[in-house]
Design a protein around this motif. Structure first.
Motif, PDB file in Angstrom:
ATOM      1  N   HIS A   1       0.316  12.721  -9.478  1.00  0.00           N
ATOM      2  CA  HIS A   1      -0.411  13.931  -9.126  1.00  0.00           C
ATOM      3  C   HIS A   1       0.589  15.048  -9.336  1.00  0.00           C
ATOM      4  N   THR A   2       1.547  15.136  -8.701  1.00  0.00           N
ATOM      5  CA  THR A   2       2.498  16.151  -8.892  1.00  0.00           C
ATOM      6  C   THR A   2       3.096  16.315 -10.010  1.00  0.00           C
TER       7      THR A   2
ATOM      8  N   SER B   1       0.853  -1.117   0.089  1.00  0.00           N
ATOM      9  CA  SER B   1       0.017  -0.058   0.142  1.00  0.00           C
ATOM     10  C   SER B   1       1.098   1.325  -0.065  1.00  0.00           C
ATOM     11  N   LEU B   2       2.041   1.123   0.752  1.00  0.00           N
ATOM     12  CA  LEU B   2       2.975   2.412   0.789  1.00  0.00           C
ATOM     13  C   LEU B   2       3.480   2.719  -0.631  1.00  0.00           C
ATOM     14  N   THR B   3       3.822   1.729  -1.412  1.00  0.00           N
ATOM     15  CA  THR B   3       4.627   1.892  -2.777  1.00  0.00           C
ATOM     16  C   THR B   3       3.524   2.414  -3.533  1.00  0.00           C
ATOM     17  N   LYS B   4       2.242   1.808  -3.543  1.00  0.00           N
ATOM     18  CA  LYS B   4       1.222   2.365  -4.559  1.00  0.00           C
ATOM     19  C   LYS B   4       0.927   3.737  -4.251  1.00  0.00           C
ATOM     20  N   TYR B   5       0.678   3.950  -2.849  1.00  0.00           N
ATOM     21  CA  TYR B   5       0.449   5.395  -2.737  1.00  0.00           C
ATOM     22  C   TYR B   5       1.330   6.643  -2.948  1.00  0.00           C
ATOM     23  N   LEU B   6       2.759   6.200  -2.975  1.00  0.00           N
ATOM     24  CA  LEU B   6       3.723   6.885  -3.451  1.00  0.00           C
ATOM     25  C   LEU B   6       3.878   7.284  -4.777  1.00  0.00           C
ATOM     26  N   ILE B   7       3.494   6.002  -5.531  1.00  0.00           N
ATOM     27  CA  ILE B   7       3.580   6.510  -7.070  1.00  0.00           C
ATOM     28  C   ILE B   7       2.251   7.210  -7.372  1.00  0.00           C
ATOM     29  N   GLU B   8       1.141   6.995  -6.711  1.00  0.00           N
ATOM     30  CA  GLU B   8      -0.032   8.132  -6.885  1.00  0.00           C
ATOM     31  C   GLU B   8       0.325   9.646  -6.583  1.00  0.00           C
ATOM     32  N   ARG B   9       1.072   9.675  -5.562  1.00  0.00           N
ATOM     33  CA  ARG B   9       1.450  10.966  -5.424  1.00  0.00           C
ATOM     34  C   ARG B   9       2.568  11.530  -6.403  1.00  0.00           C
ATOM     35  N   LEU B  10       3.232  10.831  -6.964  1.00  0.00           N
ATOM     36  CA  LEU B  10       4.159  11.362  -7.900  1.00  0.00           C
ATOM     37  C   LEU B  10       3.767  11.584  -9.061  1.00  0.00           C
TER      38      LEU B  10
END
Length: 233
Positions: free
Chosen positions: A171-172, A160-169
């Motif tokens: 988005h920015t 879940s952490l890696t998936k969330y980090l990719i989504e944040r990248l």
């Protein structure tokens, strides 16, 4: 006797000379007939036999005829268009130090790719994305997503952490700026395998196409102080 004695004596030596046969008159040894000698003189001195190549040509080769200016220009133009001259012209060897000038500094972004650091232990997982100059873009751990205590070191929390980090990248807008990406693994926790699963899934396709290298930076101990005793439960 009708003739006188004087006439007979005069005629005798002539008859004696004429009585010698022609076959007994041999020429002197080494002599040559006069007719042959005159013919040789008329023809001139003997000429050497013509050969395909003289001795000098055999030793030093055939002499080269000097080329005209137009021929030399054509030869130089052909040499300048050869692959060797093109390779020399496009050489990447830095010769600025020979001329006394300092080499122009290259930007760091051309030397290093972007980095995705995945540090996984048996208690937690940390994922950090950095620029080529090692400045952090985003850094998260399983505790930032609300996982507590022993749940932070599980496979699901790291996924879940890696998936969330990719989504944040995404988005920015950082994946659009990345041309190359290096994945750096550290540690042997469950989060190591979970992060790789995310990159191989459809969620990680946008970063998977930019990966150029996968490396491991796990610390290895050689000697040193005594390790801490293992925990017993």
């Amino acid at each position: 006797m009708s003739r006188s004695l004087a006439s007979r004596l005069v005629a005798q030596p002539l008859l004696h000379k004429s009585s010698i046969p022609q076959c007994t008159r041999l020429p002197a040894q080494g002599a040559r007939a006069f007719s042959q000698t005159s013919r040789r003189l008329e023809d001139g001195p003997p000429k050497p036999k013509s050969s395909s190549k003289s001795l000098l040509e055999t030793l030093y080769g055939t002499p080269q005829v000097p080329k005209s200016d137009s021929a030399e220009k054509n030869v130089m133009s052909q040499l300048s268009q050869s692959s060797v001259f093109k390779a020399m012209a496009t050489s990447r060897v830095d010769t600025s130090s020979l001329s006394g000038r300092a080499p122009a500094p290259k930007p760091v972004e051309e030397l290093e790719p972007y980095h995705l650091h995945i540090y996984s232990t048996k208690h937690n997982t940390h994922v950090t994305c950095t620029k080529p100059n090692r400045e952090p873009i985003i850094s998260l751990s399983c505790g930032n997503l609300g996982y507590k205590k022993s749940r932070r070191g599980l496979f699901d929390s790291a996924y879940s952490l890696t998936k969330y980090l990719i989504e944040r990248l995404i988005h920015t807008g950082w994946p659009m700026k990345m041309d190359r990406l290096e994945v750096v693994m550290r540690g042997f926790g469950q989060g190591r395998e979970a992060a790789l699963k995310v990159l191989m899934s459809p969620e990680g396709k946008i970063l998977r196409d930019k990966i150029v290298r996968v490396s491991d930076s796990t610390r290895l101990k050689f000697g040193g102080t005594r390790s801490r005793r293992p925990r017993r439960l």
